[in-house]
Design a protein around this motif. Structure first.
Motif, mmCIF file in Angstrom:
data_model
loop_
_atom_site.group_PDB
_atom_site.id
_atom_site.type_symbol
_atom_site.label_atom_id
_atom_site.label_comp_id
_atom_site.label_asym_id
_atom_site.label_seq_id
_atom_site.Cartn_x
_atom_site.Cartn_y
_atom_site.Cartn_z
ATOM 1 N N VAL A 1 0.848 -1.187 0.000
ATOM 2 C CA VAL A 1 0.000 0.000 0.000
ATOM 3 C C VAL A 1 0.891 1.246 0.000
ATOM 4 O O VAL A 1 1.817 1.358 0.809
ATOM 5 C CB VAL A 1 -0.948 0.025 1.218
ATOM 6 N N VAL A 2 0.584 2.160 -0.924
ATOM 7 C CA VAL A 2 1.294 3.427 -1.034
ATOM 8 C C VAL A 2 0.328 4.555 -0.672
ATOM 9 O O VAL A 2 -0.818 4.564 -1.123
ATOM 10 C CB VAL A 2 1.850 3.637 -2.452
ATOM 11 N N VAL A 3 0.799 5.502 0.135
ATOM 12 C CA VAL A 3 0.011 6.663 0.531
ATOM 13 C C VAL A 3 0.660 7.900 -0.077
ATOM 14 O O VAL A 3 1.876 8.088 0.026
ATOM 15 C CB VAL A 3 -0.043 6.809 2.067
ATOM 16 N N SER A 4 -0.140 8.753 -0.724
ATOM 17 C CA SER A 4 0.419 9.948 -1.341
ATOM 18 C C SER A 4 -0.519 11.128 -1.125
ATOM 19 O O SER A 4 -1.727 11.022 -1.337
ATOM 20 C CB SER A 4 0.658 9.729 -2.838
ATOM 21 N N VAL A 5 0.056 12.263 -0.703
ATOM 22 C CA VAL A 5 -0.701 13.471 -0.387
ATOM 23 C C VAL A 5 -0.623 14.440 -1.562
ATOM 24 O O VAL A 5 0.461 14.706 -2.088
ATOM 25 C CB VAL A 5 -0.160 14.133 0.891
ATOM 26 N N THR A 6 -1.772 14.986 -1.953
ATOM 27 C CA THR A 6 -1.829 15.836 -3.145
ATOM 28 C C THR A 6 -0.951 17.068 -3.032
ATOM 29 O O THR A 6 -0.388 17.532 -4.026
ATOM 30 C CB THR A 6 -3.277 16.273 -3.422
#
Length: 523
Positions: free
Chosen positions: A454-459
């Motif tokens: 799982v990868v989490v990325s913030v705009t």
């Protein structure tokens, strides 16, 4: 934190975390199979027994000591080969800090907060209680480790004394002339020579991500885990990706937040990061110009020019910072970028810029000290020295002057708020003079057999821009959690939406649905 070169731009350290949501599941624990070495000759390392004890002596700085004194934490060091090509040669000691599981234990949850160069034991000492409160502490031993050369690991990467660090920060190389470039390169060469003399070329040759990933597999085995459960932030995603490539069969779960794209070249990653910080500055400026007494005026379109008019005079005339030091142009920019990591600091950043406009550098110096890990006694951790050393073996150096000028030019164009106004200085950084060759290079990861990650990325992530997370999820065949917000990294920091998805994955191995999206709640 991730940046290229000693003056290429501010990087991104994994944010402090406060976790709210818990979960539970059944899962296996470690077995004898966990001790199996990956390569012949490593049996003594995979088979070593650990002796855990109090953590007080492991605190890398004076300010860390209270957290390390917690009796619920215990620490140890793990022996690893200095050079994996010669496992019978010199060794290193990797520091571990643990908060033991209090319930139905799944195994260990390893974490890395970023850098490269940040102390994972310090990170976990500060966050163990809050992580334990959300259910992770019931199911996992919570483990932070200091990658080779950092924190409480032995030996340490050492390049500068405290006094040299202070002097280094005060120097500004803003002259684009051949003489100015030569002076900047002489400074970079001196740094490389000091690192070599004080740390040793043999150590510097083996501190890269390639080697830390191999260390991680030994750590996994010696704590008794058959497979690795890991949460990596910022540069920690680079470590997680490297581990996935080297040991896909040993992965249980990888949560990667604030992604580093392994395919990007030095120029690409630096320019994209500078563009990310310019976006963060622009968003800050839009907010500031609606507030009373904004030092950038009332027109967001003119905010960068207004900011330059305040900051660029510091190149020749630093301002007092309240403790006998003077705020340099470099430290002012570092302090501003530190504040751009999270939107909650925008009001304080407005105050800091106003102070500089009135000849006072107090607040931005405090932020710059935080970034440089300088304590109230004037003592530095080795984090940024380790950062440079690790960076220099993680990617091919820019050894041609034309490449250095191209990087400086593109970075200046991508982040004009950081510009000196005097033109790009095409000086090669310390990596061009490093005593050891790179051990990694940009590439597309090969991860056949890797379970779901799982990868989490913030705009609005300034340091590891959103698209890098999208790309890394695709490269690893993983799932993406898109997070709407203005900060660097988002998981396990108290947002109910992000934490629910992250914890459900780490504990239950539940992969978020396609298109998973969260919006950060205002704090």
């Amino acid at each position: 934190m991730r940046r290229r070169g000693r003056a290429a731009g501010i990087g991104a350290l994994g944010a402090a975390v406060l976790v709210l949501v818990g979960a539970c599941s059944d899962a296996g624990t470690g077995t004898d199979e966990a001790q199996a070495p990956a390569e012949p000759g490593l049996e003594q390392f995979y088979g070593q027994e650990l002796t855990w004890g109090p953590c007080a002596d492991y605190a890398p700085t004076t300010e860390d000591q209270p957290a390390y004194a917690d009796p619920e934490l215990d620490c140890t060091r793990v022996t690893v080969p200095q050079d994996y090509a010669e496992p019978g040669g010199e060794t290193m000691q990797i520091a571990l800090l643990r908060k033991k599981a209090t319930g139905d234990r799944i195994g260990s949850l390893f974490t890395d907060p970023g850098g490269p160069g940040a102390s994972g034991t310090s990170f976990m000492a500060g966050q163990a209680s809050s992580w334990a409160a959300n259910g992770l502490g019931d199911r996992f031993d919570l483990i932070g480790f200091d990658p080779r050369g950092t924190g409480a690991s032995v030996p340490l990467i050492e390049c500068l004394t405290d006094q040299e660090n202070d002097e280094d920060r005060a120097k500004v190389f803003a002259d684009p002339s051949p003489e100015g470039v030569a002076a900047a390169e002489a400074h970079s060469r001196q740094f490389a020579e000091r690192c070599t003399e004080r740390t040793g070329a043999d150590v510097l040759a083996n501190v890269g991500t390639r080697d830390v990933a191999k260390d991680m597999d030994i750590l996994r085995a010696v704590v008794g885990d058959e497979q690795l459960t890991y949460a990596g932030f910022s540069y920690g995603t680079e470590l997680g990706t490297a581990y996935a490539e080297a040991f896909p069969q040993n992965v249980r779960a990888l949560l990667l937040d604030g992604a580093v794209d392994p395919t990007q070249t030095t120029i690409e990653s630096t320019v994209k990061q500078n563009a990310g910080f310019q976006l963060a500055f622009d968003n800050f400026a839009k907010d500031c110009t609606t507030r009373e007494n904004c030092p950038l005026g009332t027109d967001p379109a003119q905010a960068t020019a207004a900011f330059q008019a305040i900051m660029q005079p510091l190149i020749d005339e630093p301002v007092p910072a309240g403790d006998g030091r003077m705020l340099s142009f470099n430290d002012a920019q570092t302090g501003v970028s530190q504040a751009l990591y999270v939107s909650q600091l925008w009001p304080a950043l407005q105050q800091g810029i106003s102070q500089v406009a009135n000849g006072n550098g107090d607040f931005l110096m405090q932020l710059a000290d935080l970034y440089h890990r300088r304590d109230a006694q004037g003592e530095y951790s080795n984090m940024l020295q380790a950062f440079q050393a690790i960076t220099c073996v993680n990617q091919p150096a820019l050894t041609e002057p034309a490449e250095a000028l191209e990087l400086a030019t593109q970075a200046d164009e991508a982040a004009p708020f950081r510009s000196t106004g005097r033109g790009p200085v095409g000086a090669r950084d310390a990596c061009a003079f490093w005593p050891a060759p790179p051990t990694s290079e940009p590439h597309t990861p090969q991860v056949d057999g890797l379970p779901p990650v799982v990868v989490v990325s913030v705009t609005g992530d300034p340091a590891t821009p959103y698209q890098a997370g999208v790309d890394l999820a695709g490269q690893l065949g993983g799932s993406l959690i898109s997070v709407n917000g203005e900060q660097h990294t988002a998981s396990l920091q108290g947002d109910p939406c992000v934490d629910r998805l992250a914890i459900d994955y780490l504990v239950n191995l539940t992969v978020p649905e396609e298109g998973a999206e969260c919006t950060l709640m205002p704090s």
